[in-house]
Motif scaffolding. Sequence first.
Motif, short mmCIF file in Angstrom:
data_model
loop_
_atom_site.label_atom_id
_atom_site.label_comp_id
_atom_site.label_asym_id
_atom_site.label_seq_id
_atom_site.Cartn_x
_atom_site.Cartn_y
_atom_site.Cartn_z
N GLN A 145 0.82 -1.21 0.00
CA GLN A 145 0.00 0.00 0.00
C GLN A 145 0.86 1.26 0.00
O GLN A 145 0.53 2.25 -0.66
CB GLN A 145 -0.95 0.00 1.20
CG GLN A 145 -2.10 -0.98 1.08
CD GLN A 145 -2.97 -0.71 -0.14
OE1 GLN A 145 -3.24 0.45 -0.50
NE2 GLN A 145 -3.39 -1.77 -0.81
N ALA A 146 1.98 1.22 0.73
CA ALA A 146 2.90 2.37 0.71
C ALA A 146 3.48 2.57 -0.68
O ALA A 146 3.63 3.71 -1.15
CB ALA A 146 4.02 2.16 1.74
N LEU A 147 3.81 1.48 -1.36
CA LEU A 147 4.30 1.56 -2.73
C LEU A 147 3.25 2.17 -3.65
O LEU A 147 3.55 3.08 -4.44
CB LEU A 147 4.67 0.16 -3.23
CG LEU A 147 4.93 0.00 -4.72
CD1 LEU A 147 6.23 0.70 -5.11
CD2 LEU A 147 4.97 -1.47 -5.11
N ILE A 148 2.03 1.69 -3.56
CA ILE A 148 0.94 2.19 -4.41
C ILE A 148 0.71 3.68 -4.18
O ILE A 148 0.57 4.45 -5.13
CB ILE A 148 -0.34 1.38 -4.15
CG1 ILE A 148 -0.17 -0.06 -4.67
CG2 ILE A 148 -1.55 2.04 -4.79
CD1 ILE A 148 -1.27 -1.00 -4.21
N GLN A 149 0.69 4.08 -2.93
CA GLN A 149 0.46 5.49 -2.61
C GLN A 149 1.57 6.37 -3.16
O GLN A 149 1.31 7.46 -3.70
CB GLN A 149 0.33 5.67 -1.10
CG GLN A 149 -0.93 5.06 -0.52
CD GLN A 149 -0.96 5.07 1.00
OE1 GLN A 149 -0.14 5.75 1.64
NE2 GLN A 149 -1.86 4.31 1.59
N ALA A 150 2.82 5.92 -3.05
CA ALA A 150 3.94 6.71 -3.56
C ALA A 150 3.86 6.85 -5.08
O ALA A 150 4.11 7.93 -5.63
CB ALA A 150 5.26 6.06 -3.16
N ILE A 151 3.51 5.77 -5.76
CA ILE A 151 3.42 5.81 -7.22
C ILE A 151 2.28 6.72 -7.67
O ILE A 151 2.45 7.55 -8.58
CB ILE A 151 3.25 4.39 -7.78
CG1 ILE A 151 4.56 3.61 -7.62
CG2 ILE A 151 2.83 4.42 -9.25
CD1 ILE A 151 4.47 2.15 -8.00
N LYS A 152 1.14 6.60 -7.04
CA LYS A 152 0.00 7.44 -7.42
C LYS A 152 0.26 8.91 -7.11
O LYS A 152 -0.20 9.80 -7.85
CB LYS A 152 -1.25 6.96 -6.70
CG LYS A 152 -1.80 5.65 -7.23
CD LYS A 152 -3.13 5.30 -6.56
CE LYS A 152 -3.76 4.09 -7.22
NZ LYS A 152 -5.08 3.76 -6.62
N LYS A 153 0.99 9.18 -6.06
CA LYS A 153 1.26 10.56 -5.64
C LYS A 153 2.33 11.22 -6.51
O LYS A 153 2.20 12.39 -6.88
CB LYS A 153 1.70 10.58 -4.17
CG LYS A 153 2.09 11.95 -3.64
CD LYS A 153 2.45 11.86 -2.16
CE LYS A 153 2.92 13.19 -1.62
NZ LYS A 153 4.23 13.60 -2.17
N GLN A 180 -5.04 -4.11 -9.92
CA GLN A 180 -6.18 -3.21 -9.83
C GLN A 180 -5.75 -1.76 -9.61
O GLN A 180 -6.29 -0.84 -10.23
CB GLN A 180 -7.11 -3.64 -8.70
CG GLN A 180 -7.89 -4.91 -9.00
CD GLN A 180 -8.78 -5.29 -7.83
OE1 GLN A 180 -8.31 -5.82 -6.83
NE2 GLN A 180 -10.05 -5.01 -7.96
N GLU A 181 -4.77 -1.56 -8.72
CA GLU A 181 -4.41 -0.20 -8.31
C GLU A 181 -3.47 0.50 -9.29
O GLU A 181 -3.54 1.72 -9.44
CB GLU A 181 -3.77 -0.23 -6.92
CG GLU A 181 -4.68 -0.72 -5.81
CD GLU A 181 -5.79 0.27 -5.48
OE1 GLU A 181 -5.66 1.46 -5.84
OE2 GLU A 181 -6.79 -0.15 -4.88
N LEU A 182 -2.60 -0.26 -9.94
CA LEU A 182 -1.56 0.36 -10.77
C LEU A 182 -1.65 0.01 -12.25
O LEU A 182 -0.91 0.57 -13.06
CB LEU A 182 -0.17 -0.04 -10.25
CG LEU A 182 0.17 0.41 -8.83
CD1 LEU A 182 1.54 -0.12 -8.43
CD2 LEU A 182 0.13 1.93 -8.71
N GLY A 183 -2.53 -0.91 -12.63
CA GLY A 183 -2.64 -1.30 -14.04
C GLY A 183 -1.41 -1.98 -14.58
O GLY A 183 -1.07 -1.85 -15.74
N VAL A 184 -0.75 -2.76 -13.70
CA VAL A 184 0.45 -3.48 -14.11
C VAL A 184 0.08 -4.93 -14.45
O VAL A 184 -1.02 -5.39 -14.19
CB VAL A 184 1.51 -3.47 -13.00
CG1 VAL A 184 2.00 -2.07 -12.72
CG2 VAL A 184 0.98 -4.14 -11.73
#
Length: 271
Positions: A145-153, A180-184
């Motif tokens: 989740q920390a990874l996803i948040q950093a990428i989206k931000k 789902q979150e990053l489209g990878v």
Amino acid sequence: MKLRIATYNIHKGVSAFGRKARIHGIKEAIDLLQADLVFLQEVQGQHDHHAELHTHWPQEGQHDFLAGESHHAAYGMNAVYEHGHHGNALLSRYPISSFVNHDVSDHAYEQRGILHAVVRVAEVDVHCFVIHLGLFAASRRRQVQALIQAIKKDLPADAPLIIAGDFNDWGKRLSHTLYQELGVFEAFDIDASHGASRFSLKGMRSMFGKNTSKHARTFPASLPWFCLDRVYLRGFKVSDATVMTGAPWSALSDHVPITANLELLEKTPSK
């Protein structure tokens, strides 16, 4: 633009319990991969005891030693102790524009980080994340989740991504969240070579809780069975992906590496 990448947990360049140095053999083996980008975990930035114990132990950090003259190196220091430190590293034939290490340590007993390096390839910024997640499932979920948040931000929504490393995800439970979150997609997924054309279908499957991922078996090196090491991608097409089993890999670390040949999809050059 074509890229050859690899990801490898090198076990600090030593055998079990640190009895034998493997770092020189690891360097020779990595050189044979001829990878443009190498995502490394458990890289020893400094270890005074190993330097005293092992003849010809590299004077520089392992990231610089392994990079040699052919690659640039970025290092993210995670675990720090009295006699040294280790972390993640990226080796790149292409210039590394910038890098930052995100501390995602979840508790006092594990120091973990995610290294984010920006590599300039064919006038496009490729965002590379080197991962080594925790041993506990709850920690891994929070770290992802920390990874996803950093990428989206911090990244544009269409920025090319390579997320690779040791996910310690024994049960293959993290992939659907990243899809789902990053489209990878993951390099060993069904029909991975079709790249972005399968994101929608994959997303629909994962939404219903069906794990269709077919990740590579990379641990233990002597008889790989567990799917711990991954390569997740966005903005690329995969032509092939391989697990490097057998000699010399079975004797160098407790993991075996993954390689993948990629093609960067057309994108407007970054400004």
